[in-house]
Design an enzyme around this catalytic site. Sequence first.
Site, PDB file in Angstrom:
ATOM      1  N   SER A 272       0.808  -1.210   0.000  1.00 34.53           N
ATOM      2  CA  SER A 272       0.000   0.000   0.000  1.00 34.53           C
ATOM      3  C   SER A 272       0.846   1.267   0.000  1.00 34.53           C
ATOM      4  O   SER A 272       0.367   2.331  -0.337  1.00 34.53           O
ATOM      5  CB  SER A 272      -0.949   0.012   1.204  1.00 34.53           C
ATOM      6  OG  SER A 272      -0.303   0.509   2.340  1.00 34.53           O
TER       7      SER A 272
ATOM      8  N   LYS B 106       0.731   3.789   7.288  1.00 37.72           N
ATOM      9  CA  LYS B 106       0.100   4.740   6.376  1.00 37.72           C
ATOM     10  C   LYS B 106       0.648   6.146   6.611  1.00 37.72           C
ATOM     11  O   LYS B 106       1.310   6.422   7.605  1.00 37.72           O
ATOM     12  CB  LYS B 106      -1.418   4.772   6.622  1.00 37.72           C
ATOM     13  CG  LYS B 106      -2.164   3.490   6.279  1.00 37.72           C
ATOM     14  CD  LYS B 106      -2.376   3.344   4.783  1.00 37.72           C
ATOM     15  CE  LYS B 106      -3.289   2.161   4.478  1.00 37.72           C
ATOM     16  NZ  LYS B 106      -2.736   0.877   5.016  1.00 37.72           N
TER      17      LYS B 106
END
Lengths: 241, 241
Positions: free
Chosen positions: B159, B198
């Site tokens: 990601s 993230k």
Amino acid sequence: MHFSDLSMRQQKILRFILAFTTSHHYPPTIREIGDEVGISSTSVVNYNLSKLEDFELISRDREVSRGLSLNLPRLAEIGLAFDEANGNYASAMDGLAASAENARSHRFRIPVLGKIAAGQPIPVIPSEPYDPEGWIELTEGMLSLPTGRLFALRVQGNSMIDASVLNGDIVILQQQETANNGDMVAAWIEGDEETTLKYLRREGDMVHLMPANPNPEYQPIVRPADKVRINGKVVSVIRML
Amino acid sequence: MHFSDLSMRQQKILRFILAFTTSHHYPPTIREIGDEVGISSTSVVNYNLSKLEDFELISRDREVSRGLSLNLPRLAEIGLAFDEANGNYASAMDGLAASAENARSHRFRIPVLGKIAAGQPIPVIPSEPYDPEGWIELTEGMLSLPTGRLFALRVQGNSMIDASVLNGDIVILQQQETANNGDMVAAWIEGDEETTLKYLRREGDMVHLMPANPNPEYQPIVRPADKVRINGKVVSVIRML
DNA sequence: ATAGTACACGAACATTTGTGCGATGTCAAG
DNA sequence: CTTGACATCGCACAAATGTTCGTGTACTAT
């Protein structure tokens, strides 16, 4: 100018200074160098040290004890050869506390020798003598490869951005004269007198140094194989944020 | 023990050693220290140096000229306030516990605690480093002096690929409860019971955890701020090829 | 007060350590 | 063969540099 052009004594001296400085955090004396390299006369060490200074491989502060420091970027340029037997250059020297300390630990100590261009290659890597910012140490399981002859460079430029190697990253290389197609290598381009970080591809007698950046500003460098010298192959990438 | 607990002379001595070593690439002599700090007697410098050695802030090699070196990790621990006059590292830091039980060696040891998902749940990050699957050692200047405990995780998933953090990379994090917008963080999401890697973005009372992958499969995670706990902020990325 | 401890001073001392110089060996060019 | 640049050796010397020791001051605890 290549590392192997130096006399054996000078090569040994350089390796010793690197090892000593790394493990002691201060440079060796003339006599310490002489003892290790096998030179009985301090003046001979002094003589060779002056030679090395002429080559800009070290810098010296006259009349100052231990007043010398390595020019590591330049050392990387000319292809410092590491000790074969022990792999790790730091344990190349025998009879020192350093080697004893090193022998029992399964660690790889890697010097950060300077910068490498990934992009428009820079003619001569601007250099300060021994940059104390630079050495990293990894433990056994962290590197899968045969441990040896490792050194590190800081990346300048963005030509390898698609390979997730960014400007400012540190690449760890394994010193070797050859590499396989697809390896990311540090290559010295004769004639251009510059070192650059690229993917390697061979086509017949030509060597292609391929950037990893879609921007047309970055173009492959194509040269006859005998004009390109591989300094090492990238085995690891480290980034500090 | 804090930096300001040291005598003014000892503080000055430490700052001078740092400045001198940085600019000369070798440590100063006792007399050079004395001159700079304003101590006329070499024995007094020697005395204070021995004190500093007792505190494990420096290490010394007896009967060796310039035989001393700073223990930077430990210095960071006790919160060395650097001298503005000398430029570097001007920011005052309140160093907290880091992992430097091996004081003599001047290294940061970082445990690799486990894996972190870029999309998958993983167990909590232990506050006490135990049973790491390995560890990494970096030295002194490799990291801008850490202000907190460091740990490392192995990345799973893609990601963050646009941030040049790939599957299999190791991220080094600094343990902290808060972070700034744009920092790459490891965040625990309450309710989902998972930790993920993230980019952090705050919008009012909401926290957005942004992936860095154009693929629509990867979507931002938006949660109330009190449902998200920051475990640490990424300060370094390491990749083994 | 007295003793003890921490810190400081300065000078003498002992090594450590860089430098200078004459002598020797090698080797290729003249 | 001679010459001269290189590289080496050993040694003496001086400067640089760490160590030791006697003394003094201030503050604390007994």
